[in-house]
Design an enzyme around this catalytic site. Structure first.
Site, PDB file in Angstrom:
ATOM      1  N   CYS A   1       0.249   2.356  12.412  1.00 13.49           N
ATOM      2  CA  CYS A   1       1.468   3.027  11.963  1.00 13.49           C
ATOM      3  C   CYS A   1       1.850   4.159  12.900  1.00 13.49           C
ATOM      4  O   CYS A   1       3.016   4.472  13.067  1.00 13.49           O
ATOM      5  CB  CYS A   1       1.277   3.589  10.559  1.00 13.49           C
ATOM      6  SG  CYS A   1       0.766   2.336   9.396  1.00 13.49           S
TER       7      CYS A   1
ATOM      8  N   THR B   1      12.813  -7.433 -10.252  1.00 15.80           N
ATOM      9  CA  THR B   1      12.370  -8.810 -10.491  1.00 15.80           C
ATOM     10  C   THR B   1      11.107  -9.069  -9.680  1.00 15.80           C
ATOM     11  O   THR B   1      11.040  -8.759  -8.497  1.00 15.80           O
ATOM     12  CB  THR B   1      13.486  -9.791 -10.088  1.00 15.80           C
ATOM     13  OG1 THR B   1      14.626  -9.506 -10.889  1.00 15.80           O
ATOM     14  CG2 THR B   1      13.058 -11.224 -10.308  1.00 15.80           C
TER      15      THR B   1
ATOM     16  N   ASN C   1      -8.961   4.484   7.604  1.00 13.31           N
ATOM     17  CA  ASN C   1      -8.404   3.361   8.342  1.00 13.31           C
ATOM     18  C   ASN C   1      -8.571   3.477   9.851  1.00 13.31           C
ATOM     19  O   ASN C   1      -8.397   2.518  10.565  1.00 13.31           O
ATOM     20  CB  ASN C   1      -6.914   3.218   7.989  1.00 13.31           C
ATOM     21  CG  ASN C   1      -6.155   4.508   8.213  1.00 13.31           C
ATOM     22  OD1 ASN C   1      -6.645   5.587   7.900  1.00 13.31           O
ATOM     23  ND2 ASN C   1      -4.966   4.412   8.773  1.00 13.31           N
TER      24      ASN C   1
ATOM     25  N   HIS D   1      -1.381  -7.785   2.447  1.00 13.01           N
ATOM     26  CA  HIS D   1      -1.390  -8.300   3.814  1.00 13.01           C
ATOM     27  C   HIS D   1      -2.623  -7.845   4.597  1.00 13.01           C
ATOM     28  O   HIS D   1      -2.868  -8.303   5.705  1.00 13.01           O
ATOM     29  CB  HIS D   1      -0.090  -7.950   4.554  1.00 13.01           C
ATOM     30  CG  HIS D   1      -0.011  -6.525   5.027  1.00 13.01           C
ATOM     31  ND1 HIS D   1      -0.300  -6.166   6.324  1.00 13.01           N
ATOM     32  CD2 HIS D   1       0.311  -5.394   4.378  1.00 13.01           C
ATOM     33  CE1 HIS D   1      -0.141  -4.849   6.450  1.00 13.01           C
ATOM     34  NE2 HIS D   1       0.230  -4.364   5.272  1.00 13.01           N
TER      35      HIS D   1
ATOM     36  N   GLY E   1       0.802  -1.217   0.000  1.00 11.53           N
ATOM     37  CA  GLY E   1       0.000   0.000   0.000  1.00 11.53           C
ATOM     38  C   GLY E   1       0.836   1.268   0.000  1.00 11.53           C
ATOM     39  O   GLY E   1       0.531   2.228  -0.715  1.00 11.53           O
ATOM     40  N   THR E   2       1.893   1.277   0.769  1.00 14.02           N
ATOM     41  CA  THR E   2       2.721   2.475   0.844  1.00 14.02           C
ATOM     42  C   THR E   2       3.338   2.792  -0.517  1.00 14.02           C
ATOM     43  O   THR E   2       3.313   3.933  -0.979  1.00 14.02           O
ATOM     44  CB  THR E   2       3.812   2.313   1.917  1.00 14.02           C
ATOM     45  OG1 THR E   2       3.161   2.261   3.188  1.00 14.02           O
ATOM     46  CG2 THR E   2       4.800   3.461   1.892  1.00 14.02           C
TER      47      THR E   2
ATOM     48  N   GLN F   1      -8.180  -0.254   2.726  1.00 13.83           N
ATOM     49  CA  GLN F   1      -9.076  -0.741   3.778  1.00 13.83           C
ATOM     50  C   GLN F   1     -10.449  -1.158   3.253  1.00 13.83           C
ATOM     51  O   GLN F   1     -11.316  -1.528   4.046  1.00 13.83           O
ATOM     52  CB  GLN F   1      -9.277   0.351   4.852  1.00 13.83           C
ATOM     53  CG  GLN F   1      -8.047   0.637   5.692  1.00 13.83           C
ATOM     54  CD  GLN F   1      -7.648  -0.527   6.590  1.00 13.83           C
ATOM     55  OE1 GLN F   1      -8.432  -1.444   6.837  1.00 13.83           O
ATOM     56  NE2 GLN F   1      -6.426  -0.495   7.096  1.00 13.83           N
TER      57      GLN F   1
END
Lengths: 405, 382
Positions: free
Chosen positions: B325, B237, B149, B201, B69-70, B178
């Site tokens: 966070c 990759t 969030n 995740h 997400g970041t 979210q």
């Protein structure tokens, strides 16, 4: 809406005089094949229409398949009710309610095959018109070019209602024109040419040249995948893969650079023509568009065409690239075609191929290679397979991947 | 153990881990290699992309894999800025975005871009009229999260999209981290949306992977340049085991989505109705339909959020102080501050965040623990 049947109208068939029976039989067979996933259907071919009795099958799913059958002008999902005006009225209202938009116009169009029915055509039109206007206030009547036409047919076995006419694929039933071979490269043009050939009734077989290790397995898989993409129009398509490595190497070795491409194409055409003969084909199709590349100038075409008198038909000859791309997008071959695998037309491509090859020189340079021997060897290595619409070739390890994902 | 911190992260599903391991072992080739081992990996990569695209009802070439997400948020914001700076240097976002958006915007401000931060009302919603007023001729990006969030408010994406219909050149990004799997498919499929960011995740996929949706025809500059992977948009990759695992996790997530959402909303509702009646509870989330089904944010008056988190921990129940966070730094919630919740009350906030594995029995156990904790602080503070 639970439709009971789909009424299919033929396209140009009606103008085909005494061949009509053959055309209808072929269309009937092709329709059966296209709809074989629906076991409950009953299909009746009549003189001017095909009736598909749904027997509970999903009309939307059936119509999606019908849309791919060439030779069908249009079709209408239809409901049969008993010969009872109350049932007709209820069904008519329910049918139009599903379609109605604010401000839409409609008319009722009745036909009677049975003139003994209690009401005549005008009485039925007026009766249903009234009932519908009362039940659906958003609608207004309009006789000339209405948005919705409710068709009512009074027959001996019931009354048939329909309010939608959906455009079919048009063209002629696949197979009615006879068999032809398509030279399929894997680019944008040849699948479009194949589609257009099938649209005019050609029973098409694919001829694909491959040159390992200069071309990869993926290029071959891509050609097969393209075949599977347009296979729905025919039910299934025969795919003929021709090994071409040795011929290309020979030509590269012996022929002056400017004529590499011309001689290669002549060899491809000779082999295709030979296969056509073996498979009882009548013509060869390709994706050439005039002036698009060096091999597609009129001079080049003449020099290449020199090897056969078989008709070479070029459905996209007069189209601009953009027009071809538009069709490729419509038939969903474009994204596949632009996948970047080298095909045997691009390998050994000289930096400056002749756009105006000289006929005499062409014939003389070709004598530098053993035309007959090379052809025989190549044809001996041909592999043929039948490709169905649901097959995939670019995706390997399907079972394992299905498990992983 | 009761895990109620699913907006922070979720436990990877066993099936996903199995895929991860099998792919690591049997598909170890580099998808860019020409040989059969590379092809095998490339084929799996293609299939994974195709599956994700089909689940999202978009084209495969509109899906780009990221590290999460970041990265997705950073990429769309900065990638737009780099790509479109000659057309304008104004960006619009909200005061309640995830730091991945906010801090990317702040970085751009230092480079001479201008950013408008749309305020929220006391319920935690932006006003579409503010968006309309903020758009300028040099605006190049509007970035609005779908689901907040911290409190779970569902932002008026449809209304924003309607406004942006009149500004076809402005990129419209929606941070959807979210909102996936929470019954918001129709919202995320709003046609005017140009970019969506997702993180694996958050839905039982592997860490360190995610994807963005980028509408065909929209361009953003790459942030990671190199070997030309991902259509030359995002080099590096490919993290194939994680990508395949994510494709599987997404399929599992969206199977029976509606029933799972009903279940989560029922659990949230049960807890909500219980805590609501207590005089010292402040609710920052609502049980209304414009709040996500899985997030419930509240506080116990006079008790710091982290104290409540630790108190629940003694009951083997795990929640968080608003956004995970920010929780370690002790900073107060950005969303609650934007809602003008007084600092003293904002510091009491804790967040319950659910997923499809939570049960009504867990809600009952939570309520039981809650009552004990609430009672204990009532005595101490009286």
């Amino acid at each position: 809406m639970q439709y009971t049947e789909i009424m299919v109208r033929y396209g140009e068939l009606s103008t085909k005089g005494k061949n009509r029976r053959d055309f209808i039989n072929r269309l009937f067979g092709n329709t059966m094949k296209a709809l074989q996933a629906f076991p409950a259907l009953q299909i009746h071919a009549k003189r001017d229409r095909l009736h598909i009795i749904l027997n509970g099958e999903d009309s939307q799913a059936v119509m999606a398949k019908l849309g791919l059958v060439f030779g069908i002008q249009n079709y209408s999902p239809t409901i049969r009710v008993e010969r009872d005006m109350n049932a007709v009225r209820q069904t008519a209202i329910a049918m139009l309610k599903e379609q109605v938009q604010q401000g839409a116009t409609f008319k009722v169009n009745t036909r009677r095959a049975d003139h003994n029915f209690e009401m005549d055509t005008n009485e039925i039109n007026a009766d249903l018109g009234d009932i519908i206007l009362n039940a659906i206030p958003e609608l207004t009547v309009q006789m000339h070019k209405p948005d919705i036409t409710l068709r009512v047919e009074v027959r001996l076995d019931g009354i048939y209602l329909s309010s939608q006419t959906i455009l079919g694929a048009g063209g002629l039933p696949v197979g009615t024109a006879g068999r032809g071979m398509l030279m399929l490269s894997g680019g944008i043009d040849s699948p479009v040419a194949g589609y257009l050939a099938m649209k005019r009734g050609v029973d098409l077989q694919m001829v694909h040249f491959f040159s390992p290790p200069y071309t990869s397995e993926k290029a071959l898989a891509k050609a097969k995948e393209l075949t599977a993409k347009i296979a729905p129009y025919a039910g299934s398509i025969q795919f003929i893969e021709v090994p071409f490595t040795k011929i290309q190497e020979e030509i590269k070795n012996k022929v002056p650079e400017g004529y590499l491409m011309t001689i290669q194409r002549r060899m491809m055409l000779r082999i295709t023509d030979k296969i056509r003969e073996m498979h009882h084909g009548l013509a060869i199709f390709n994706g050439e568009s005039l002036g698009q590349v060096a091999s597609q100038t009129m001079q080049s075409m003449a020099a290449i065409n020199d090897v056969t008198t078989t008709p070479i038909l070029r459905p996209v000859i007069s189209m601009d690239k953009n027009e071809i791309i538009k069709i490729a997008e419509d038939i969903d071959t474009f994204d596949l075609s632009v996948m970047p695998f080298e095909d045997c037309c691009t390998i050994f491509a000289p930096p400056a191929p002749k756009t105006h090859p000289n006929m005499e020189k062409t014939r003389n340079y070709e004598k530098l290679i053993d035309v007959e021997g090379l052809m025989a060897e190549s044809i001996a290595g041909i592999k043929t397979s039948e490709i169905r619409p649901d097959q995939h070739f670019l995706e390997q390890d399907q079972a394992e991947i299905a498990d992983l994902l | 153990m009761i895990y109620f911190d699913n907006s922070a992260t979720t436990a990877a599903a066993p099936e996903v881990l199995k895929t991860y391991q099998t792919v690591s072992e049997d598909f170890f080739g580099n998808p860019s290699s020409l040989h059969a081992i590379g092809n095998k990996a490339d084929n799996l990569l293609t299939q994974s992309r195709k599956q994700i695209a089909s689940l999202m009802k978009v084209r495969p070439d509109e899906i780009y894999f990221t590290s999460g997400g970041t990265e997705g948020d950073n990429w769309v914001v900065k990638g737009t800025a780099i790509e479109k700076h000659q057309f304008g240097k104004h960006l619009i976002t909200t005061e309640i975005e995830h730091p991945a958006i906010k801090n990317s915007m702040a970085q751009l401000e230092k480079l001479g871009f201008e950013v408008t931060y749309l305020p929220v009302d006391k319920r935690g919603f932006i006003n579409p009229a503010d968006l309309k007023a903020a758009i300028r001729s040099d605006t190049i990006l509007v970035s609005i999260m779908a689901v907040n969030n911290e409190i779970g408010s569902i932002q008026p994406i449809k209304e924003a999209a309607t406004i942006l219909e009149d500004y076809p050149n402005v990129h419209f990004h929606v941070d959807a981290v979210q909102s996936i799997g929470k019954g918001l498919e129709a919202l995320l499929q709003t046609p005017r949306i140009d970019f969506l960011t997702f993180s694996a995740h958050k839905f039982h996929g592997p860490r360190g992977t995610g994807f963005i949706y980028a509408k065909k025809g929209r361009m953003i500059a790459p942030l990671l340049t190199g070997g030309g992977q991902e259509n030359n948009w995002r080099s590096g990759t490919e993290n194939l085991p994680a990508i395949a695992g994510m494709a599987k996790a997404l399929r599992l997530l969206l199977t029976n989505e509606a029933a799972k959402v009903v279940q989560q909303r029922a659990i949230k509702e049960k807890i909500y109705q219980h805590v609501k009646q207590l005089p010292k509870v402040t609710l920052f989330s609502e049980d209304a339909q414009d709040f996500a089904p899985h997030i419930l944010c509240f506080g116990i008056e006079g008790v710091r959020g982290e104290t409540v988190v630790h108190a629940f921990e003694d009951h083997d129940i795990y929640l968080s102080t608003t956004s995970a966070c920010a929780s370690k730094t002790g900073a107060i919630s950005g969303t609650l501050a934007a809602m003008h919740v007084p600092e003293k009350i904002a510091t009491s906030a804790v967040r319950v965040s659910l997923d499809e594995n939570n049960t009504m029995a867990e809600a009952d156990a939570f309520i039981k623990a809650f009552d004990q904790i609430y009672h204990r602080f009532e005595i101490i503070n009286s």
